[in-house]
Design a protein around this motif. Structure first.
Motif, PDB file in Angstrom:
ATOM      1  N   GLU A  20      41.471  34.488  36.630  1.00 56.51           N
ATOM      2  CA  GLU A  20      40.177  33.882  36.959  1.00 56.51           C
ATOM      3  C   GLU A  20      39.557  34.555  38.185  1.00 56.51           C
ATOM      4  O   GLU A  20      38.381  34.929  38.178  1.00 56.51           O
ATOM      5  CB  GLU A  20      40.382  32.386  37.229  1.00 56.51           C
ATOM      6  N   VAL A  21      40.355  34.729  39.229  1.00 54.87           N
ATOM      7  CA  VAL A  21      39.853  35.353  40.459  1.00 54.87           C
ATOM      8  C   VAL A  21      39.500  36.821  40.209  1.00 54.87           C
ATOM      9  O   VAL A  21      38.483  37.318  40.711  1.00 54.87           O
ATOM     10  CB  VAL A  21      40.893  35.213  41.601  1.00 54.87           C
ATOM     11  N   THR A  22      40.313  37.514  39.420  1.00 51.07           N
ATOM     12  CA  THR A  22      40.038  38.922  39.103  1.00 51.07           C
ATOM     13  C   THR A  22      38.735  39.063  38.328  1.00 51.07           C
ATOM     14  O   THR A  22      37.923  39.950  38.628  1.00 51.07           O
ATOM     15  CB  THR A  22      41.206  39.517  38.296  1.00 51.07           C
ATOM     16  N   ASN A  23      38.510  38.206  37.355  1.00 54.01           N
ATOM     17  CA  ASN A  23      37.255  38.256  36.588  1.00 54.01           C
ATOM     18  C   ASN A  23      36.055  37.973  37.483  1.00 54.01           C
ATOM     19  O   ASN A  23      35.012  38.625  37.355  1.00 54.01           O
ATOM     20  CB  ASN A  23      37.296  37.266  35.425  1.00 54.01           C
ATOM     21  N   LEU A  59      35.890  38.538  40.677  1.00 51.86           N
ATOM     22  CA  LEU A  59      35.736  39.704  41.552  1.00 51.86           C
ATOM     23  C   LEU A  59      35.053  40.854  40.813  1.00 51.86           C
ATOM     24  O   LEU A  59      34.173  41.530  41.372  1.00 51.86           O
ATOM     25  CB  LEU A  59      37.092  40.133  42.097  1.00 51.86           C
ATOM     26  N   VAL A  60      35.432  41.074  39.569  1.00 51.26           N
ATOM     27  CA  VAL A  60      34.808  42.140  38.772  1.00 51.26           C
ATOM     28  C   VAL A  60      33.315  41.866  38.607  1.00 51.26           C
ATOM     29  O   VAL A  60      32.482  42.777  38.758  1.00 51.26           O
ATOM     30  CB  VAL A  60      35.518  42.274  37.400  1.00 51.26           C
ATOM     31  N   GLN A  61      32.953  40.629  38.305  1.00 49.88           N
ATOM     32  CA  GLN A  61      31.535  40.283  38.149  1.00 49.88           C
ATOM     33  C   GLN A  61      30.759  40.480  39.446  1.00 49.88           C
ATOM     34  O   GLN A  61      29.624  40.980  39.441  1.00 49.88           O
ATOM     35  CB  GLN A  61      31.389  38.832  37.647  1.00 49.88           C
ATOM     36  N   LEU A  62      31.374  40.106  40.564  1.00 44.31           N
ATOM     37  CA  LEU A  62      30.717  40.283  41.851  1.00 44.31           C
ATOM     38  C   LEU A  62      30.511  41.759  42.183  1.00 44.31           C
ATOM     39  O   LEU A  62      29.451  42.155  42.672  1.00 44.31           O
ATOM     40  CB  LEU A  62      31.534  39.615  42.974  1.00 44.31           C
ATOM     41  N   VAL A  63      31.503  42.566  41.893  1.00 41.85           N
ATOM     42  CA  VAL A  63      31.393  44.001  42.169  1.00 41.85           C
ATOM     43  C   VAL A  63      30.305  44.624  41.294  1.00 41.85           C
ATOM     44  O   VAL A  63      29.517  45.461  41.768  1.00 41.85           O
ATOM     45  CB  VAL A  63      32.755  44.705  41.979  1.00 41.85           C
ATOM     46  N   LYS A  74      39.729  35.312  49.134  1.00 41.55           N
ATOM     47  CA  LYS A  74      38.976  35.734  50.316  1.00 41.55           C
ATOM     48  C   LYS A  74      38.178  36.995  50.015  1.00 41.55           C
ATOM     49  O   LYS A  74      37.040  37.147  50.468  1.00 41.55           O
ATOM     50  CB  LYS A  74      39.918  35.975  51.495  1.00 41.55           C
ATOM     51  N   LEU A  75      38.772  37.870  49.243  1.00 39.84           N
ATOM     52  CA  LEU A  75      38.092  39.094  48.843  1.00 39.84           C
ATOM     53  C   LEU A  75      36.838  38.772  48.021  1.00 39.84           C
ATOM     54  O   LEU A  75      35.784  39.387  48.209  1.00 39.84           O
ATOM     55  CB  LEU A  75      39.055  39.976  48.051  1.00 39.84           C
ATOM     56  N   CYS A  76      36.955  37.786  47.157  1.00 38.77           N
ATOM     57  CA  CYS A  76      35.789  37.349  46.366  1.00 38.77           C
ATOM     58  C   CYS A  76      34.693  36.792  47.275  1.00 38.77           C
ATOM     59  O   CYS A  76      33.506  37.105  47.093  1.00 38.77           O
ATOM     60  CB  CYS A  76      36.201  36.283  45.357  1.00 38.77           C
ATOM     61  N   LYS A  77      35.076  35.978  48.238  1.00 40.55           N
ATOM     62  CA  LYS A  77      34.085  35.399  49.158  1.00 40.55           C
ATOM     63  C   LYS A  77      33.394  36.490  49.972  1.00 40.55           C
ATOM     64  O   LYS A  77      32.178  36.430  50.188  1.00 40.55           O
ATOM     65  CB  LYS A  77      34.754  34.389  50.087  1.00 40.55           C
TER      66      LYS A  77
END
Length: 161
Positions: free
Chosen positions: A93-96, A98-102, A12-15
């Motif tokens: 996978e989700v952490t990577n 999220l890092v790319q999105l940030v 959800k944080l990624c979205k």
């Protein structure tokens, strides 16, 4: 159970970050156009997203505290030891992502900041061209003394008299 909550909240944080990035891209286009009403509405939407991101971050922290009760401020890396291999892969996978999105969001915000800075510089230059420059005000004696032609330049005393 906590691992599923952690994974779900991170997704959800990624979205939310992806949606915030989309808003940042729209903001760039709106600033180029100069539509202030739309920009104001977009800023309100951004604030809503930021509040939702804060809630999701707290949810992630709570889930990680449940997984690692002996650590005060656990990170995702601290939780990895308590997850299965499939859960670990999903978290990585989700952490990577999220890092790319940030990072993308940071770059877009830097671009927006430069646009705002350039706009402010243009406004300042325009204002300085439009308003008259004030004359210098000095509180001391005038620098140029006007000499009148009627006054004798030799002085008031005449030795010939």
């Amino acid at each position: 159970m906590s691992a599923e909550v952690l994974i779900t909240s991170m997704e959800k944080l990624c979205k939310l970050h992806e949606s915030l990035y989309d808003l940042a891209v729209k903001k760039t286009d709106i600033m180029k156009i100069g539509d202030m009403d739309t920009l104001n509405q977009l800023l309100i939407d951004e604030q809503t997203h930021i509040a939702a991101i804060d809630r999701m971050k707290k949810e992630c922290q709570n889930a990680s505290r449940i997984l690692t009760p002996h650590i005060d401020q656990p990170t995702v890396s601290d939780c990895m030891d308590y997850l299965t291999t499939t859960e670990q892969e999903k978290i990585k996978e989700v952490t990577n992502e999220l890092v790319q999105l940030v990072l993308s969001l940071k770059e877009q915000n830097n671009l927006n900041q430069q646009l705002i800075h350039n706009s402010l510089q243009f406004v300042n230059v325009s204002l300085s061209l439009l308003r008259p420059q004030p004359e210098e005000i000095n509180y001391g004696p005038p620098t140029k003394i006007k000499k009148s032609s009627n006054i004798n330049t030799q002085g008031m005393f005449s030795s010939k008299a």
